[in-house]
Design a protein around this motif. Structure first.
Motif, PDB file in Angstrom:
ATOM      1  N   TYR A  80     -61.478  93.715  36.324  1.00  0.00           N
ATOM      2  CA  TYR A  80     -61.238  92.491  35.558  1.00  0.00           C
ATOM      3  C   TYR A  80     -60.034  91.713  36.086  1.00  0.00           C
ATOM      4  O   TYR A  80     -58.951  92.266  36.279  1.00  0.00           O
ATOM      5  CB  TYR A  80     -61.017  92.831  34.078  1.00  0.00           C
ATOM      6  CG  TYR A  80     -62.292  93.186  33.349  1.00  0.00           C
ATOM      7  CD1 TYR A  80     -62.949  92.254  32.554  1.00  0.00           C
ATOM      8  CD2 TYR A  80     -62.856  94.457  33.465  1.00  0.00           C
ATOM      9  CE1 TYR A  80     -64.122  92.571  31.888  1.00  0.00           C
ATOM     10  CE2 TYR A  80     -64.030  94.785  32.812  1.00  0.00           C
ATOM     11  CZ  TYR A  80     -64.657  93.833  32.022  1.00  0.00           C
ATOM     12  OH  TYR A  80     -65.822  94.153  31.367  1.00  0.00           O
TER      13      TYR A  80
ATOM     14  N   ASN B  69     -58.129  87.490  35.956  1.00  0.00           N
ATOM     15  CA  ASN B  69     -58.134  86.136  35.396  1.00  0.00           C
ATOM     16  C   ASN B  69     -58.986  85.245  36.284  1.00  0.00           C
ATOM     17  O   ASN B  69     -59.246  85.556  37.447  1.00  0.00           O
ATOM     18  CB  ASN B  69     -56.720  85.572  35.310  1.00  0.00           C
ATOM     19  CG  ASN B  69     -55.871  86.274  34.272  1.00  0.00           C
ATOM     20  OD1 ASN B  69     -55.020  87.083  34.596  1.00  0.00           O
ATOM     21  ND2 ASN B  69     -56.101  85.965  32.999  1.00  0.00           N
TER      22      ASN B  69
ATOM     23  N   TYR C 253     -61.088  83.665  40.862  1.00  0.00           N
ATOM     24  CA  TYR C 253     -60.461  84.896  40.379  1.00  0.00           C
ATOM     25  C   TYR C 253     -59.065  85.068  40.983  1.00  0.00           C
ATOM     26  O   TYR C 253     -58.842  84.776  42.158  1.00  0.00           O
ATOM     27  CB  TYR C 253     -61.324  86.103  40.757  1.00  0.00           C
ATOM     28  CG  TYR C 253     -62.652  86.147  40.045  1.00  0.00           C
ATOM     29  CD1 TYR C 253     -62.774  86.715  38.786  1.00  0.00           C
ATOM     30  CD2 TYR C 253     -63.793  85.616  40.639  1.00  0.00           C
ATOM     31  CE1 TYR C 253     -63.986  86.753  38.121  1.00  0.00           C
ATOM     32  CE2 TYR C 253     -65.021  85.641  39.989  1.00  0.00           C
ATOM     33  CZ  TYR C 253     -65.118  86.213  38.737  1.00  0.00           C
ATOM     34  OH  TYR C 253     -66.325  86.236  38.081  1.00  0.00           O
TER      35      TYR C 253
ATOM     36  N   ALA D  39     -51.562  88.925  30.623  1.00  0.00           N
ATOM     37  CA  ALA D  39     -52.612  88.972  31.640  1.00  0.00           C
ATOM     38  C   ALA D  39     -52.664  90.333  32.324  1.00  0.00           C
ATOM     39  O   ALA D  39     -53.740  90.896  32.551  1.00  0.00           O
ATOM     40  CB  ALA D  39     -52.402  87.861  32.662  1.00  0.00           C
TER      41      ALA D  39
ATOM     42  N   GLU E  12     -55.862  92.883  32.249  1.00  0.00           N
ATOM     43  CA  GLU E  12     -56.557  93.336  33.459  1.00  0.00           C
ATOM     44  C   GLU E  12     -56.710  94.858  33.459  1.00  0.00           C
ATOM     45  O   GLU E  12     -57.788  95.394  33.752  1.00  0.00           O
ATOM     46  CB  GLU E  12     -55.799  92.886  34.707  1.00  0.00           C
ATOM     47  CG  GLU E  12     -55.874  91.389  34.986  1.00  0.00           C
ATOM     48  CD  GLU E  12     -55.161  91.015  36.275  1.00  0.00           C
ATOM     49  OE1 GLU E  12     -55.344  91.725  37.281  1.00  0.00           O
ATOM     50  OE2 GLU E  12     -54.406  90.026  36.277  1.00  0.00           O
TER      51      GLU E  12
ATOM     52  N   THR F 289     -55.159  87.594  40.318  1.00  0.00           N
ATOM     53  CA  THR F 289     -54.512  88.683  39.587  1.00  0.00           C
ATOM     54  C   THR F 289     -53.050  88.357  39.336  1.00  0.00           C
ATOM     55  O   THR F 289     -52.421  87.626  40.114  1.00  0.00           O
ATOM     56  CB  THR F 289     -54.626  90.004  40.361  1.00  0.00           C
ATOM     57  OG1 THR F 289     -54.018  91.048  39.583  1.00  0.00           O
ATOM     58  CG2 THR F 289     -53.921  89.923  41.714  1.00  0.00           C
TER      59      THR F 289
ATOM     60  N   VAL G 185     -59.913  87.798  30.562  1.00  0.00           N
ATOM     61  CA  VAL G 185     -60.201  88.251  31.920  1.00  0.00           C
ATOM     62  C   VAL G 185     -61.707  88.391  32.103  1.00  0.00           C
ATOM     63  O   VAL G 185     -62.456  88.537  31.133  1.00  0.00           O
ATOM     64  CB  VAL G 185     -59.493  89.585  32.229  1.00  0.00           C
ATOM     65  CG1 VAL G 185     -57.991  89.374  32.348  1.00  0.00           C
ATOM     66  CG2 VAL G 185     -59.792  90.636  31.167  1.00  0.00           C
TER      67      VAL G 185
END
Length: 295
Positions: free
Chosen positions: A174, A176, A223, A263, A267, A225, A189
């Motif tokens: 997963y 963002n 995408y 976030a 994740e 991270t 996410v």
């Protein structure tokens, strides 16, 4: 006799001219029939790639980012894109995967990722789990949710895909995504699929895939991270539904902002919660749980 020959010649000239007009007027070309491009005669031009007929209207209602037409896909099949809010009912809409004979391989829904009661575009995600049956070609059929049941309210959009057998074990990771969540909701996410070797340590391996960050292809899809590069997992255990995962101090390095903290936790937590054995996630850094990941 000479007069007869002149008449015959004249008739042949007229016939040749008519045939020329016929071919030059596009008799041998691609025509749109029932939303599909069909050969008419023997066209020299390649098959058009743009949609035709009702598909043009449908494309304005729903735009599929993943998978792309004729893309090779494996199980599970991840779906992303955007559709007008009118495509959904109660924030979802049906989708099916058919083989090349029209047999249904999978059925599910796409889920709106934002407020769906609008005529504007709303991002969506979805996942279809299917069994590979040696069929190389398939078709994704996205249907407008039609609670009225009236035929005039039906709409569909099709995407041709290539089905390939699954090798290894599939896990979700997963991240963002600034395209699926343009407002950046911090703790929202979205999954990508990674193939790993079959292992008993599947949860730990999934986290290792998370720490690798998104691939170049995934980055192009929005995408990203929030986890620092170079983070290491020191240990992980799952007991009575609780996953306890300990990282080194790199996870907490140069931390700033409550959004980023949320976030990072999302994740890690969602990547672990994909497993039915995990109901709760406890994150620690060098044994500490209370004073970590502070904004």
């Amino acid at each position: 006799m000479k007069k007869v020959n002149i008449i015959i010649t004249a008739v042949l000239v007229v016939l040749i001219a008519l045939l020329g007009v016929r071919f030059l007027s596009g008799e041998d070309n691609w025509i749109c029939k029932n939303g599909e491009w069909i050969k008419h005669g023997n066209p020299s031009a390649p098959k058009p790639t743009k949609p035709c007929g009702n598909q043009i209207l449908q494309e304005s209602d729903i735009i599929v980012d993943l998978p792309q037409p004729n893309q090779a896909v494996e199980n599970p099949l991840i779906l992303t894109g955007k559709a007008r809010g009118t495509w959904f009912f109660e924030a979802s809409a049906p989708v099916r995967l058919l083989d090349n004979e029209g047999k249904e391989l999978a059925a599910g829904i796409i889920q709106a990722s934002g407020e769906w009661m609008t005529t504007d575009y709303v991002p969506f995600t979805g996942e279809l789990k299917f069994s590979y049956n040696n069929t190389n070609e398939g078709t994704l059929v996205f249907n407008k949710d039609n609670p009225s049941g009236l035929p005039q309210n039906d709409k569909e959009f099709k995407v041709a895909v290539r089905l390939v057998p699954t090798n290894g074990l599939k896990v979700k990771v997963y991240f963002n995504n600034n395209k699926l969540d343009p407002e950046i909701s911090c703790n929202k996410v979205f999954p990508v699929i990674r193939t790993i070797d079959v292992t008993k340590k599947v949860a730990g391996t999934a986290i290792e895939e998370l720490l690798k960050g998104p691939t170049a292809e995934e980055k192009s899809g929005g995408y990203f991270t929030n986890i620092n590069e170079g983070v290491k997992v020191k240990k992980i255990s799952i007991t009575d539904g609780v996953a306890r995962i300990e990282f080194d101090e790199t996870l907490d390095k140069n931390m700033g902002g409550s959004c980023r903290v949320s976030a990072i936790r999302a994740e890690i937590t969602e990547t672990l919660k994909q497993f039915s054995s995990v109901k709760e996630v406890v994150i620690s850094i060098n044994g500490r749980t209370e004073d970590i990941l502070q904004p």
